[in-house]
Design a protein around this motif. Structure first.
Motif, PDB file in Angstrom:
ATOM      1  N   ASN A 295      -4.856   4.795   3.287  1.00 36.98           N
ATOM      2  CA  ASN A 295      -5.289   5.923   4.125  1.00 36.98           C
ATOM      3  C   ASN A 295      -5.061   5.691   5.620  1.00 36.98           C
TER       4      ASN A 295
ATOM      5  N   ASP B   2       3.182   4.195  -1.579  1.00 33.91           N
ATOM      6  CA  ASP B   2       3.524   4.875  -2.820  1.00 33.91           C
ATOM      7  C   ASP B   2       4.427   6.049  -2.467  1.00 33.91           C
TER       8      ASP B   2
ATOM      9  N   LYS C  98       2.194   9.438  -3.126  1.00 36.46           N
ATOM     10  CA  LYS C  98       0.940   9.595  -2.390  1.00 36.46           C
ATOM     11  C   LYS C  98       1.049   9.227  -0.916  1.00 36.46           C
TER      12      LYS C  98
ATOM     13  N   CYS D  69       0.611   6.406   1.988  1.00 38.46           N
ATOM     14  CA  CYS D  69      -0.159   5.188   2.214  1.00 38.46           C
ATOM     15  C   CYS D  69      -1.443   5.245   1.405  1.00 38.46           C
ATOM     16  N   THR D  70      -1.605   4.299   0.497  1.00 38.74           N
ATOM     17  CA  THR D  70      -2.811   4.264  -0.333  1.00 38.74           C
ATOM     18  C   THR D  70      -3.993   3.637   0.399  1.00 38.74           C
TER      19      THR D  70
ATOM     20  N   HIS E  47       0.809  -1.217   0.000  1.00 36.67           N
ATOM     21  CA  HIS E  47       0.000   0.000   0.000  1.00 36.67           C
ATOM     22  C   HIS E  47       0.845   1.271   0.000  1.00 36.67           C
TER      23      HIS E  47
END
Length: 173
Positions: A116, A108, A111, A113-114, A106
């Motif tokens: 959340n 990236d 971004k 933590c994808t 998760h």
């Protein structure tokens, strides 16, 4: 015939080709079927002279060299965009204390933590990157993207291809 003011139907009768075929050929070259625009492009030259610049959406009408240039430029643009996104993102500093992020599917680098999650210590969505096996050398390696061969073997194959290319081109000269 275009310079002389012929219409598509008249050209079709003389050439023995369909109107649709002639329109298609004209569009392939000049990206328009309007004969007055084509005459302006041709000017004092022959059919095929003074071609307009092709936009990326007309990539299928480009030569192989132009397609390759477009491909290189787009990949360079994508790399630049990713670099700018990394510079403007504060994700690396926010998550600097968490080593687990490098092993999570998760994560990236732009971004964060994808999934959340706020931080890696209290994360309930942690999903370890699955081990992959290199078909070339047999080692176990970890990467987010699925690959058949490891990073070192990919680099070695590129080097091998470069050497082969150099040898083959040296013989032709």
């Amino acid at each position: 015939m275009i310079k002389s003011g012929y219409k598509y139907e008249e050209m079709s009768d003389v050439l023995g080709k369909s109107v649709k075929a002639i329109r298609g050929r004209v569009f392939d070259y000049y990206l328009t079927e309007r004969l007055d625009k084509v005459r302006a492009y041709i000017d004092n030259g022959q059919f095929g002279d003074n071609l307009p610049d092709r936009k990326i959406k007309y990539k299928r009408f480009m030569s192989d060299e132009d397609k390759e240039k477009i491909k290189v430029l787009l990949s360079m643009l994508a790399g630049e965009i990713k670099c700018v996104a990394k510079e403007n993102s504060n994700v690396e500093s926010e998550y600097a204390d968490f080593w687990q992020k490098e092993y999570c599917t998760h994560w990236d680098s732009v971004k964060g933590c994808t999934a959340n999650e706020k931080d890696c210590d209290s994360c309930t969505s942690f999903n370890r990157i699955e081990p992959q096996f290199c078909k070339r050398c047999g080692i176990t390696f970890y990467e987010r993207k699925s690959n058949d061969i490891c990073k070192d073997c990919r680099a070695a194959r590129i080097k091998q291809a470069q050497r082969k290319y150099a040898i083959l081109n040296q013989r032709r000269m």
